[in-house]
Design a protein around this motif. Sequence first.
Motif, PDB file in Angstrom:
ATOM      1  N   ALA A  57       0.829  -1.208   0.000  1.00  0.00           N
ATOM      2  CA  ALA A  57       0.000   0.000   0.000  1.00  0.00           C
ATOM      3  C   ALA A  57       0.860   1.252   0.000  1.00  0.00           C
ATOM      4  O   ALA A  57       1.930   1.285   0.611  1.00  0.00           O
ATOM      5  N   ALA A  90      -1.909   4.352   7.547  1.00  0.00           N
ATOM      6  CA  ALA A  90      -0.720   3.582   7.205  1.00  0.00           C
ATOM      7  C   ALA A  90      -0.391   2.579   8.309  1.00  0.00           C
ATOM      8  O   ALA A  90      -0.053   1.411   8.038  1.00  0.00           O
ATOM      9  N   VAL A 108       3.845  -1.098   3.661  1.00  0.00           N
ATOM     10  CA  VAL A 108       3.299   0.251   3.476  1.00  0.00           C
ATOM     11  C   VAL A 108       4.400   1.272   3.269  1.00  0.00           C
ATOM     12  O   VAL A 108       5.359   1.345   4.053  1.00  0.00           O
ATOM     13  N   THR A 115       4.801   5.484   2.815  1.00  0.00           N
ATOM     14  CA  THR A 115       4.115   6.760   2.951  1.00  0.00           C
ATOM     15  C   THR A 115       4.834   7.806   2.107  1.00  0.00           C
ATOM     16  O   THR A 115       6.058   7.903   2.140  1.00  0.00           O
ATOM     17  N   LEU A 133       6.901   1.184   8.625  1.00  0.00           N
ATOM     18  CA  LEU A 133       6.513   2.029   7.506  1.00  0.00           C
ATOM     19  C   LEU A 133       7.754   2.534   6.777  1.00  0.00           C
ATOM     20  O   LEU A 133       8.794   2.783   7.389  1.00  0.00           O
TER      21      LEU A 133
END
Length: 256
Positions: free
Chosen positions: A12, A26, A36, A38, A49
């Motif tokens: 994602a 997130a 994930v 960002t 992340l």
Amino acid sequence: MSEGLEFDGLSAVVTGGASGIGLAAASLLARRGARVATLDLEPKVPEPLIGIRADVSDDASVRAGVAEAAERLGGIDIVVNNAGIGAQGSVEDNSDDEWRRVFEINVLGMVRVSRAALPYLRRSAHGAIVNTCSIAATAGLPQRAVYSASKGAVLSLTRAMAADLVTEGIRVTCVNPGTAHTPWIGRLLAATDDPDAELAALAARQPMGRLVSAEEVASAIGYLASPDSGATTGTDLAVDGGMFGLRVRPRPASSS
């Protein structure tokens, strides 16, 4: 209650993912098994992340950021278009440049990220785009003309994209938060003469009598992005304490 791992094996990208709703979304996706990345102007995020610097107002920056995310994640299955800015004032209070700036980020930013991510989403068996819209798209709010107009465009864009991409197996939805307790709202309140009174007024206009939390909006994003929601597309989901759909009596004043 423990969270499931319905995003296990999926990747994602969350824009504006370093704070507020973006960070909450997130983090939720990562807890539920997703890899994930960002994208943010200041992409400092906690592990696991991955933070990547990108400016959604610049197409070259977006394309580079999305390409880097796809490489580091091994593809892209989900895009959460969350990056955006706020604005205050009536239709006559903002200059043309301010109108352009808000639309450049809030609307064209989503266009750029979605456009750059589509080649990767088309390779996914669970392609999904979730846009962060707003109650401002569906309810007339005072002193929010340019912001409301931009979010109205996001709502229409969501439905049009859903129609264009449904035959390709890519779902497009949006979440419509009410006033959420985020750093941006905190900065707005801090700039007022009476932050406590302003906070009380914002809470009172939502029938539940409080602000929405970033985590509550993130939960809605997780629902819309999940492969378990495979029959949901072109939908806008309100997380607004009942503000859009309810017409309740005013709360009685407390007696001393």
